[in-house]
Design an enzyme around this catalytic site. Structure first.
Site, PDB file in Angstrom:
ATOM      1  N   HIS A 150     -12.696  66.069 -22.412  1.00  0.00           N
ATOM      2  CA  HIS A 150     -14.112  66.039 -21.975  1.00  0.00           C
ATOM      3  C   HIS A 150     -14.962  67.058 -22.751  1.00  0.00           C
ATOM      4  CE1 HIS A 150     -12.631  63.866 -18.350  1.00  0.00           C
ATOM      5  NE2 HIS A 150     -11.644  64.753 -18.414  1.00  0.00           N
ATOM      6  N   SER A 271     -29.639  72.130 -47.904  1.00  0.00           N
ATOM      7  CA  SER A 271     -30.933  71.659 -47.427  1.00  0.00           C
ATOM      8  C   SER A 271     -32.005  72.048 -48.419  1.00  0.00           C
ATOM      9  CB  SER A 271     -31.228  72.283 -46.057  1.00  0.00           C
ATOM     10  OG  SER A 271     -32.624  72.318 -45.825  1.00  0.00           O
ATOM     11  N   LYS A 277     -28.244  76.499 -45.082  1.00  0.00           N
ATOM     12  CA  LYS A 277     -27.515  75.333 -44.592  1.00  0.00           C
ATOM     13  C   LYS A 277     -26.360  74.898 -45.491  1.00  0.00           C
ATOM     14  CE  LYS A 277     -29.501  72.704 -41.640  1.00  0.00           C
ATOM     15  NZ  LYS A 277     -28.693  71.982 -40.757  1.00  0.00           N
ATOM     16  N   GLU A 284     -20.732  62.868 -41.602  1.00  0.00           N
ATOM     17  CA  GLU A 284     -21.750  62.061 -40.920  1.00  0.00           C
ATOM     18  C   GLU A 284     -21.795  60.641 -41.484  1.00  0.00           C
ATOM     19  OE1 GLU A 284     -24.776  65.665 -39.690  1.00  0.00           O
ATOM     20  OE2 GLU A 284     -24.699  65.011 -41.764  1.00  0.00           O
TER      21      GLU A 284
END
Ligand code: ARG
Length: 428
Positions: A150, A271, A277, A284
């Site tokens: 969970h 980025s 970043k 992704e």
């Protein structure tokens, strides 16, 4: 005359609007090698039954190997291209190759040849990933980290054990590609348009000459069946679903919050705006491509569901989802492989997190139960004393490494178990 495979009964030329909609050459030229392979086998089969004499066969075979892979041009489909080129090379003799054959059994055969290669590539890519994950599992067999259910800290596991969970999934994926190939290992060629071929072809010998186990048993089914392609798409979408879960895990592991691991620089992106970043684009995109491949599968099955027997032109749309899926597997799996191989772990941070209070609760309850207390009661006591967990743990000799070592039954996370399991998968 030499370019079109049909048209005798028609007045004038087809409308450009029909051509734009109906032509498949822009994408089905990916079947070029398969079409030549199938045509070569068919030419030999025609010679065996006396449709082609030796000279005619030699001329056709000699020309088939000389046809250049398509780079463009105005053809209806890849079959028209091959036949047009054959005419250019040998003239009217080319017209004998289509005797007793239809584009319907031809394209089903081409697609099966193509899928055999695509499944082989998927198997190789999955095997490479399995090898990398098993190698990392063997190196990190004793590297503790929090395990989650969970998305809440549950019990400590080892990073190696996490790696091997994905090895299991990928091994099942490999099994699915293998059985897709096995079930599809029947050659449609010689089924004609739908009713069979009028020539006394030895279809089993023809099938074996193309590397198939046997010939398809029903000509109507043979030209309409695309189960093998659906199975490829299912095996692919489930494999990508597994990899999407792996990606999701790694996005969390490499997040600023968890920071258990860091992506290799070469497999991360920056980025344009935020200098700090380091983004997990590859992971992704894995999630994104998994989503798309599920769409390819559902679209494909929907394409089949309303089709009356036998061949219908809807089936021309079977190809692009397959081609796209193959391209995704070819680019995504090697990238993930490199990313996983280059992942650097913050072992200290992982160990500290794995030894956190929440993660020892179950082991403390187990320790109480080992003194003879019913586990229900132990569970209740621990859950009422969560604030005292560290001292309870000390009192009962519960340690992180001890907890891990105890999970030593088959399939458990104990470092010793993980080491042995990883070695199993690394055996040649
Ligand atoms: N381009 C067609 C396809 O991909 C080839 C088969 C054509 N058959 C036909 N009866 N029009 O399905």
């Amino acid at each position: 005359m030499t370019q079109k495979l049909w048209g005798g009964r028609f007045e004038g030329e087809p409308s450009p609007l029909l051509r734009r909609l109906n032509d498949s050459f822009a994408f089905d030229r990916e079947l070029f090698d398969d079409d030549v392979e199938g045509s070569t086998a068919w030419a030999r089969a025609l010679a065996d039954v006396g449709v082609l004499n030796e000279d005619e066969l030699d001329a056709i075979l000699g020309a088939l190997v000389r046809i250049e892979p398509p780079t463009g041009g105005d053809y209806e489909d890849v079959h028209s291209y091959v036949e047009a080129k054959l005419y250019e090379l040998i003239g009217a003799g080319a017209g004998k190759l289509h005797t007793g054959r239809s584009r319907n059994d031809q394209v089903a055969t081409d697609l099966k040849l193509w899928l055999r290669r695509a499944c082989g590539e998927a198997l190789d890519a999955a095997s490479a990933l399995i090898a990398t994950l098993a190698t990392r599992a063997s190196e990190e067999a004793a590297t503790p980290m929090p395990g989650y259910t969970h998305s809440k800290q549950a019990e400590p596991i080892t990073f190696g054990h996490w790696c091997l969970a994905y090895v299991e999934m990928l091994r099942r994926d490999r099994g699915r590609f293998t059985s897709a190939v096995e079930r599809g290992d029947e050659c449609p060629l010689g089924s004609g348009a739908l009713a069979g071929t009028p020539l006394p072809i030895d279809r089993d010998a023809l099938a074996r000459s193309l590397g198939f186990a046997r010939a398809t048993a029903n000509s109507i089914d043979a030209v309409s069946d695309r189960d093998f392609a659906a199975e490829y798409l299912f095996a692919s979408s489930l494999m990508l679903t597994h990899l999407s879960r792996l990606a999701e895990d790694l996005i969390f592991f490499t997040s600023d919050e968890a920071a258990y691991a860091e992506l290799p620089d070469a497999m991360a992106t920056g980025s344009s705006r935020m200098p700090q970043k380091k983004n997990p684009d590859v992971l992704e995109l894995t999630r994104g491509y998994a989503a798309r491949s599920i769409g390819e599968l559902t679209g494909f099955v929907a394409l089949l569901k309303g089709l009356p027997l036998a061949y219908d032109k809807d089936l021309q749309l079977d190809k692009e989802p397959l081609f796209r899926t193959r391209a995704v597997i070819a680019s995504l799996l090697p990238a993930l492989n490199e990313l996983i191989a280059g992942l650097s772990l913050d072992r200290e941070r992982m160990r500290a997190a794995a030894g956190g209070d929440a993660l020892i609760a179950t082991a403390v309850a187990d320790a109480l139960a080992a003194t003879g207390m019913p586990f229900r009661e132990a569970h209740d006591q621990v859950s009422r004393n969560l604030a005292n967990l560290p001292s309870l743990a000390k009192q009962h000799g519960v340690t992180l490494d001890g907890m891990l070592a105890k999970k030593n039954s088959y399939g458990g996370t104990a470092p010793e178990r993980v080491r042995v399991a990883a070695q199993e998968y690394l055996k040649p």
